[in-house]
Design a protein around this motif. Structure first.
Motif, PDB file in Angstrom:
ATOM      1  N   PHE A   1      -4.962  -3.871  -4.308  1.00  0.00           N
ATOM      2  CA  PHE A   1      -3.518  -3.699  -4.453  1.00  0.00           C
ATOM      3  C   PHE A   1      -2.801  -4.964  -4.002  1.00  0.00           C
ATOM      4  N   ILE A   2      -1.933  -5.477  -4.874  1.00  0.00           N
ATOM      5  CA  ILE A   2      -1.138  -6.670  -4.556  1.00  0.00           C
ATOM      6  C   ILE A   2       0.333  -6.291  -4.663  1.00  0.00           C
ATOM      7  N   ASN A   3       1.067  -6.581  -3.611  1.00  0.00           N
ATOM      8  CA  ASN A   3       2.496  -6.254  -3.632  1.00  0.00           C
ATOM      9  C   ASN A   3       3.305  -7.512  -3.909  1.00  0.00           C
ATOM     10  N   ASN A   4       3.755  -7.655  -5.153  1.00  0.00           N
ATOM     11  CA  ASN A   4       4.610  -8.789  -5.502  1.00  0.00           C
ATOM     12  C   ASN A   4       6.089  -8.439  -5.436  1.00  0.00           C
TER      13      ASN A   4
ATOM     14  N   GLY B   1       2.939  -5.730   2.898  1.00  0.00           N
ATOM     15  CA  GLY B   1       4.157  -6.544   2.919  1.00  0.00           C
ATOM     16  C   GLY B   1       4.517  -7.123   1.570  1.00  0.00           C
ATOM     17  N   PRO B   2       5.807  -7.460   1.421  1.00  0.00           N
ATOM     18  CA  PRO B   2       6.290  -8.003   0.155  1.00  0.00           C
ATOM     19  C   PRO B   2       5.815  -9.432  -0.074  1.00  0.00           C
ATOM     20  N   GLY B   3       6.025  -9.900  -1.290  1.00  0.00           N
ATOM     21  CA  GLY B   3       5.736 -11.300  -1.608  1.00  0.00           C
ATOM     22  C   GLY B   3       4.250 -11.622  -1.617  1.00  0.00           C
ATOM     23  N   GLY B   4       3.389 -10.717  -2.072  1.00  0.00           N
ATOM     24  CA  GLY B   4       1.977 -11.033  -2.238  1.00  0.00           C
ATOM     25  C   GLY B   4       1.043 -10.386  -1.236  1.00  0.00           C
ATOM     26  N   GLY B   5       1.540  -9.463  -0.435  1.00  0.00           N
ATOM     27  CA  GLY B   5       0.691  -8.733   0.505  1.00  0.00           C
ATOM     28  C   GLY B   5      -0.425  -7.998  -0.232  1.00  0.00           C
ATOM     29  N   GLN B   6      -1.596  -7.894   0.420  1.00  0.00           N
ATOM     30  CA  GLN B   6      -2.730  -7.271  -0.272  1.00  0.00           C
ATOM     31  C   GLN B   6      -3.372  -6.188   0.586  1.00  0.00           C
ATOM     32  N   PHE B   7      -3.983  -5.250  -0.087  1.00  0.00           N
ATOM     33  CA  PHE B   7      -4.734  -4.203   0.594  1.00  0.00           C
ATOM     34  C   PHE B   7      -5.770  -3.678  -0.391  1.00  0.00           C
TER      35      PHE B   7
END
Lengths: 341, 398
Positions: A123-126, A151-157
């Motif tokens: 999962f990537i949060n852009n 987190g925003p701007g490219g956070g990953q999980f």
């Protein structure tokens, strides 16, 4: 000078609409009247070419992931899901709404696995806010997508869990304020197939959703698969005597219940899809938030059959569609059939 | 300053024009290209549904863009149920531009409807109609109907009120001032009534961008000043012509009341046209009683007209004054019923209010001249109070 300003502003202020000398256009009302007009037509009728999100494509699109085998023989299914929250989409003709998306669409991609598979979601949060993916189903607590905001701007999980139980489940973002994240569109469908499989069928996914475009905690639109009235103007083509299986998930917020009524037929209903034996044979199911199940039916007679919310407010605000049942698979016609024509 | 001198005249014009030039430069600077001085906050769309008509099997909505930005109308609904519709001439509305939305809908008479319009950013605006009524088509029958209502409400009550003239003629100076003061009370009430009505209409049907309250205030002041100026001229002229001063004053009062009754007719016509009231005989009786008092207002100054004593000429004059005061109710009903627009309604109601304030000033001057420059006599004070009370009590009937 001053009088010129006053004169011009008077013309602007009191400009009465002029009799436009345009070609008269025709439009068909929902009750079948044909009305000519010299102006523009306001009708939530979508021509396929203008749809940014294509409900017809989404309907039968299942994502099985990148498949590989683990040493112990387990099937690994890897998915990449990217969240965004800055997209403005035309969700009904002329109405633009800021959708928050998983992989660019509302609903997000349908994730499909077989019971016992290892599901790995990168999962990537852009987006510009924190987001997560919370799957309904069984998994360890730290894979629940609630206490681990990404987190925003490219956070990953990376979410990793064994697919189960068998059935149809929703997934959605679980960041507070939760209602806001859900109604903007951060949800999708997660299907777990039984190991032995289900009988062959024409399978589809229907997410029943609503859109509150003016943020007054009341939905302005309802739909099956986001675009109001879409399947009414673009009937879903199916065949007589072919088994139809619909994975239906209710994601409507604000209204406590939704429902689904099928015309000219009844269906076997498997709540949550967890059992192989149907619980109901009915033409009407009632669904609360994230309540879901599997519908199976066959049409005996060809023709046009409505399916819609029998909460008529919802159907008159877009949650309505048509099955166009055709006699023979070989003679499947591609002609556009307009409702009411 | 010597204006005959040409160079200095040019200087004068220049000195008058220079501030304007700076204003234009300022505006150009603020709105000009590349200026983001005013890019604060987010401008929100706003539309106003000014008129909703129920025609055959369609609902017609006149919509105006009353917000700070252009909008595109995207969708129409009736009772929050989406309907296909047409918008003419087109769906793109610049600021203040209007369009007609036609919604095919088989509506039922007397049922309430909420009409909604959604703009491009998804914001939905709505307007509620208490009871659907077929839009009025100008027909001879309807013209006649409004004429009859106007006659009942305007002309007949005023004429009845004028019949008090012989009575007022025979009473003492003190009692006469009491009657004049009653007139002032009546008129004061009518003026406030008009202002209230104008503010109501502007609040309910007029977009905020018209600045309803200030529109009312501006029109009242302009109407007052215009009539005040021409009234003074008329009274001055009266001194040198065959019109007597009391007749001139009565004429001014009749014109003022006439303007007020135009506004009243407008309200009645609009109410019928918009289907917001069911016209009952009771309502007409109420209006009639209420307006009888207006006749007294005209009769009061006339009673001191010494030129003739209830001769044929006097009856003619009375009839003319009664028509001036009463007949505008008919015209008002026609305008209100057939070509209603909230903007003209507010303007006419305000003109009526300004006219009445002007009449009040004329009567005060009349009393002052007659009553040794005194406005605080028991007769005057009690008269105004009684006038207000009469109007209040009869207004309950309406």
């Amino acid at each position: 000078m001053l009088s010129a300003i006053i004169g011009v502003s008077t013309i602007i202020i009191f400009s009465v609409f002029s009799e436009a000398q345009l070609e008269p256009k025709m439009f068909v009302t929902h009750s079948g009247q044909v009305i000519p007009t010299s102006g523009d037509v306001l009708d939530p009728l979508y021509a396929a070419s203008t749809v940014e999100f294509d409900p017809m494509e989404y309907l039968r699109e299942f994502n099985y992931g990148r498949v590989s085998q683990l040493p112990d023989g387990t099937t690994l299914r890897e998915f990449t899901i990217i969240a965004e929250d800055d997209k403005i989409q035309e969700i009904s003709p002329g109405v633009f709404y800021n959708v928050w998306t998983f992989n660019g669409t509302v609903p997000g991609p349908t994730i499909r696995a077989t019971e016992g598979d290892l599901v790995r979601v990168n999962f990537i949060n852009n987006g510009s806010r924190s987001h997560t993916m919370h799957f309904h189903g069984t998994h360890p607590a730290e894979m629940d997508g609630v206490f681990e905001p990404v987190g925003p701007g490219g956070g990953q999980f990376t979410y990793e869990f064994i697919a189960g139980p068998v059935g149809v489940h929703p997934y959605h973002c679980h960041v507070m304020p939760l209602e806001e994240h859900i109604v903007h569109g951060l949800y999708g469908v997660y299907i777990v197939d039984p190991k032995e499989g289900r009988p062959a069928a024409d399978e589809m996914v229907m997410v029943l959703n609503g859109l509150d475009t003016d943020f007054d905690t009341e939905n302005n639109f309802y739909a099956a698969n986001t675009i109001p009235f879409y399947y009414q103007h673009h009937p879903i083509q199916i065949n007589t005597n072919e088994l139809i299986r619909i994975y239906v998930v209710n994601m409507v917020e604000f209204d406590p219940i939704n429902n689904l009524h099928l015309h000219g037929n009844l269906y076997n209903y498997y709540p949550t899809g967890t059992d192989m034996v149907p619980s109901f044979y009915t033409d009407m199911i009632t669904l609360s938030q994230t309540e879901r199940g599997i519908m199976e039916f066959k049409y005996e007679y060809p023709g046009k059959y409505l399916f819609h919310a029998h909460k008529v407010e919802f159907s008159e605000k877009g949650w309505i569609g048509i099955f166009l049942v055709q006699e023979n698979l070989d003679q499947k016609s591609q002609t556009e059939i307009e409702y009411g024509s | 300053m010597d204006l005959s001198n040409k160079p200095s005249k040019a200087k004068l014009i220049a000195s008058g024009a220079i501030p304007f030039v700076f204003v234009i430069i300022l505006i150009a600077y603020i709105f000009g290209p590349g200026s983001d001085l005013l890019d604060l906050g987010v401008p929100l769309p706003k539309i106003t549904m000014e008129k909703i008509e129920f025609i055959d099997s369609e609902i017609h909505v006149t919509v105006r863009n009353t917000g700070p930005i252009p909008v595109v109308i995207a969708m129409a609904d009736v009772n929050d149920r989406i309907q296909s519709a047409a918008i003419e001439p087109d769906k793109f509305l610049e600021r203040f531009e209007t369009a007609l939305v036609r919604i095919p809908f088989s509506w039922n008479v007397a049922e309430p409807y909420t009409i909604g319009l959604t703009v491009d950013d998804g914001t939905r605006f709505e307007k509620e109609i208490e009871a659907a009524a077929p839009a009025l088509e100008p027909s001879l029958e309807l013209v006649g109907f409004f004429a009859i209502i106007g006659t009942y409400v305007g002309i007949i009550p005023v004429m009845i009120g004028l019949l008090w003239l012989p009575f007022i003629k025979k009473i003492s100076k003190n009692k006469y001032h009491f009657f004049l003061a009653i007139t002032v009370g009546l008129l004061l009430f009518l003026a406030i009534d008009s202002v209230e009505e104008a503010l109501d209409v502007s609040k309910e049907n007029l977009a905020g961008s018209f600045n309803g309250v200030l529109l009312v205030a501006t029109v009242i002041v302009l109407s007052f000043l215009g009539l005040y100026y021409s009234g003074e001229k008329l009274v001055k002229k009266a001194e040198s012509s065959r019109i007597t001063k009391p007749l001139a004053v009565a004429l001014m009062i009749a014109i003022g009341i006439g303007l007020h009754n135009f506004g009243e007719g407008l309200a009645i016509g609009a109410a019928v046209g918009l289907g917001s009231i069911a016209f009952s005989t009771f309502l007409i009786v109420g209006f009639a009683l209420h307006n009888t008092t207006e006749g007294i207002a005209i009769a009061s100054p006339l009673s001191r007209d010494k030129s003739s004593f209830l001769g044929k000429a006097m009856i003619g004059k009375l009839a003319v004054l009664g028509l001036i005061a009463g007949a505008p109710a008919i015209f008002g009903a026609w305008v209100g019923g057939f070509v209603y627009s909230p903007f003209t309604s507010v303007v006419f109601l305000s003109i009526g209010a300004g006219a009445i304030f002007q009449v009040i000033i004329i009567i005060f001057k009349w009393i002052r001249e007659e009553d040794d420059k005194n406005l605080s006599s028991a007769a005057v004070v009690s008269g105004i109070s009684v006038g207000m009370l009469i109007m209040y009590l009869t207004s309950i009937l309406v």
